[in-house]
Every structure is written in C-alpha cells, then in structure tokens.
Design an enzyme around this catalytic site. Structure first.
Site, mmCIF file in Angstrom:
data_model
loop_
_atom_site.group_PDB
_atom_site.id
_atom_site.type_symbol
_atom_site.label_atom_id
_atom_site.label_comp_id
_atom_site.label_asym_id
_atom_site.label_seq_id
_atom_site.Cartn_x
_atom_site.Cartn_y
_atom_site.Cartn_z
ATOM 1 N N ASP A 106 7.251 33.203 -47.976
ATOM 2 C CA ASP A 106 6.875 34.414 -47.229
ATOM 3 C C ASP A 106 7.170 34.220 -45.733
ATOM 4 O OD1 ASP A 106 4.955 32.411 -47.192
ATOM 5 O OD2 ASP A 106 3.230 33.766 -47.267
ATOM 6 N N TYR A 297 18.876 20.639 -59.705
ATOM 7 C CA TYR A 297 19.636 20.815 -58.482
ATOM 8 C C TYR A 297 20.298 19.496 -58.085
ATOM 9 C CZ TYR A 297 16.993 25.168 -58.099
ATOM 10 O OH TYR A 297 16.454 26.386 -58.341
ATOM 11 N N GLU A 372 0.250 30.202 -38.596
ATOM 12 C CA GLU A 372 1.238 31.248 -38.307
ATOM 13 C C GLU A 372 1.836 31.129 -36.903
ATOM 14 O OE1 GLU A 372 -1.409 34.406 -39.350
ATOM 15 O OE2 GLU A 372 -0.368 34.798 -41.253
#
Ligand code: NI
Length: 395
Positions: A106, A297, A372
């Site tokens: 996000d 991967y 944040e």
C-alpha cells in the site's frame, strides 16, 4: 531533507498518507487487484496521466511521461496484499476479512503516486522518459512481473528502480546491496518407490526408507562438493514421509525440501546434481524415483552501478552516510528479480520502523505497520531517481 523535491514531497505528506490508508483499508490478494488497480488508474488520470491498464493480461498498469528521445527510467511498485487477518486495530485497518496489506505494498503505491504527481509538475525538467509501473501479483508465484515484461514494459528502458518499505530498518534509513541481494528459490519433491513387504524379510523387497536416508545424506554434497566455496547454496530436506507400522516395509517414501541460491548458473548446477544423486542412488538400490522441481523467483541481482546512482540520488534528497546501509543478502525472494535479469536494476529498502508508534512488527505479521513519515522520504527519492542526471552511458 533540503532541496525542492524534498520540500514538495514533505508537503505531500497528508495526501500520501490518505492514499496509503485508502489502499490499506481495501486490500486484495495476488491476481485479484481489480479495485486497487482501478483506484490507482483514477488517481493517475486525475494527475494528468493516461495509464495503460491490464497490461499483459494482469491488473498491472503502466503510465509514461516525458520526452521520447532517450531510453526511460522505470520505477516499480507492487500492489497485492496477503492472506492474513489484520490485528493492528488501526482506524483504517482492512475491511476485507482475512486479507491485509502486511508487506507495505500500500505504501509502495502511495509513494509512486506521489512521485507521479511531483514528476508531472516537473515534466519539462525531465531529461528522459519515465515509466511508472504498478505491478500486480508479487507475493505469489508465478508473479506479475513476467507478464509485464512479455508485454514490453521494459522496451526502451535503460534502468529500473524498486523501493520496498522495510520495518526491520529504522525510519530515515535506506538499505541495499550491489550484486546478489535476494535469493533464488527452488522447492523440490522426491518420490521413491521401492517394494514393500515383511520387515523381517527385507531382502525380498526394496526398502524406500534406506534409499531416502542415503539420499538425505548425499544431498548435503550439493552444497559441499558440487559448487565452489565462493558460490552459495543452501539445500534443506524439510520433510521425510514413509511407513505406518513397525513390522512392514513401506512401498514408498517421499522427501521434500528447498534449495536457495544467489546465482542462476549455480541454481542450475544444484538442480542437476539433485537429480543425478536421486536417480543414481535409487537405481543403485533398484528403486524407482520421481523428481519434481518447483522453481520460484530467481535470485535478485542488483546492478552495482545502478545501486551507486540510487545512493547518489539518496544523498541529494538528504540521506547522509549514517542513514545509508549496506545490507546482507536477504533470504526471501522477489519477482523484481525478473526485471533485473533484463535491465540494470536496483531494489532499495526504505526504513519505516518506529517502536514508539507500534511500527516494530515484521513483514507478513498481523500487526505489521509502518511509520508513515517514511512516505515523503520514499517519494522524494523516487522523484529524484527520475529527475537526476545519470550522465554517461545512459543511452
Ligand atoms: Ni513485499
């Protein structure tokens, strides 16, 4: 942070946070990022872009900007969430039961949207085109990178950067490593078929447990006797299933495990030796063997020159030498590795750990959260990577 890109990124703090929280509240699993991609596309259009959507048959989208005469810089963010029930108690916690943005993707989208905004405002300053890649389906094989590459997103791309938020590193730090950075993974299954019978008369049967035991030991020589001391291989047998009674020789045994390498050529050698040992030991004991490899991967190999350019850009936006960390090789995998196989690439880890705010849980944990305040730092860095002058050899 000191220059104008930093100031602009700092002013975006509120918007970056809002984007991140909106995305955090509505997570989607790998391959199902339809609402997420729709949200990102709407934001990009509002910012002035014309994103190409559903690239390569995935929910991935690509937006381009800038003069078309030189090869582009690509910036990549991933978009998917994880099958984890969120326990953060945040006001913007996941509204989808059992699904959570527990790896920070996000934040990756929010920072790349912020970068899109800052670059659009500075589009006349761009010395080369920029491709903003929002990639679906990172958390799960086969990954969303390969379909994008097959669809041509790396055409005319000179370099690609990826930024991963990292809760293991303090807020304000940036870490990476030139060369092999994350490991390649191959899981395996070896099914041994012998001939069952009475445990008191093993000469009449073929004991798959004895074959399996010999094989477990022999497989250790893949790392110790098949590759050079400078090459890295870890091979672990993690499951050994056989038998169900004390007096019965079972018919079959199954081994499972995982192989980790930092180099594709070494991975090929290790896989070949695994096959040769399993087939040879089984044949020597008159047992049959079936080998399945599940390649994950590939190893992620950062281009040292691209890493150096990233660190220079980081210094420009205010990271000092104490904040720039050379990280050890990481055990996890990343499908950013596929981009790095095609063009010079650097994956960077952006610190977002802050115990004072409860942001001290590992990635993929139900209480994972980030500080944040990292969002403007990452946005400034990505913007600088696109704006900065690479000088020689860029093409
Ligand atoms: Ni991740």
């Amino acid at each position: 942070m000191s220059n104008s890109v930093c100031d602009a990124a700092r002013q975006l703090h509120e918007r970056l946070t809002a984007w991140r929280r909106t995305l955090h509240a509505d997570p989607e699993l790998s391959g199902h990022e339809e609402r997420t991609a729709g949200f990102v596309a709407r934001q990009l259009r509002e910012l002035g872009y014309q994103p190409e959507e559903r690239v390569g048959g995935t929910f991935g989208l690509v937006a381009a900007l800038g003069p078309g005469t030189r090869r582009a810089v690509a910036l990549r963010a991933d978009m998917d969430a994880l099958p984890i029930a969120e326990e953060t108690g945040l006001a913007f916690a996941s509204r989808s039961p059992g699904v959570m943005h527990a790896c920070g993707h996000d934040a990756h989208m929010a920072m790349l949207l912020g970068t899109a905004q800052l670059l659009y405002q500075r589009r006349n300053e761009l010395k080369r085109p920029v491709k903003l890649i929002f990639q679906a389906h990172e958390e799960q094989r086969p990954g969303g990178a390969q379909p994008l590459i097959a669809a041509g997103v790396l055409d005319n791309v000179a370099r690609i950067f990826g930024l991963h938020i990292w809760s293991e590193m303090p807020l304000g730090t940036l870490g990476t490593r030139g060369g092999a950075f994350m490991s390649g993974v191959t899981d395996f299954r070896i099914a041994i078929t012998g001939r069952g019978g009475h445990a008191a008369m093993p000469h009449q049967g073929v004991d798959p447990i004895v074959v399996g035991a010999e094989l477990v030991t022999a497989l250790q020589t893949v790392a110790s006797r098949s590759v050079a001391m400078t090459d890295n291989v870890v091979l672990s047998v993690t499951q050994f299933h056989a038998g169900s009674a004390n007096n019965v020789l079972p018919e079959a045994a199954e081994l499972r495990g995982t192989l980790r390498t930092l180099d594709e050529a070494v991975r090929a050698v290790a896989e070949r030796r695994l096959r040769e040992l399993a087939e040879g030991i089984a044949a020597a004991h008159r047992a049959a063997v079936e080998i399945e490899l599940f390649p994950g991967y590939p190893p992620l190999v950062n281009d040292p020159d691209t890493v150096a350019r990233a660190l220079a850009a980081a210094r420009t936006v205010g990271f000092n030498d104490d904040q720039l960390q050379t990280l050890p090789v990481q055990g996890g995998g990343e499908d950013f590795a596929y981009y790095a196989q095609k063009v010079p690439a650097a994956l960077l880890f952006l610190g977002a750990r802050n115990p004072a705010k409860g942001c001290n849980y590992p990635h993929h944990h139900p209480r994972f959260d980030i500080d944040e305040d990292a969002l403007p730092l990452g946005t400034a860095l990505l913007t600088q990577l696109a704006l900065g002058d690479d000088g020689e050899g860029f093409g």
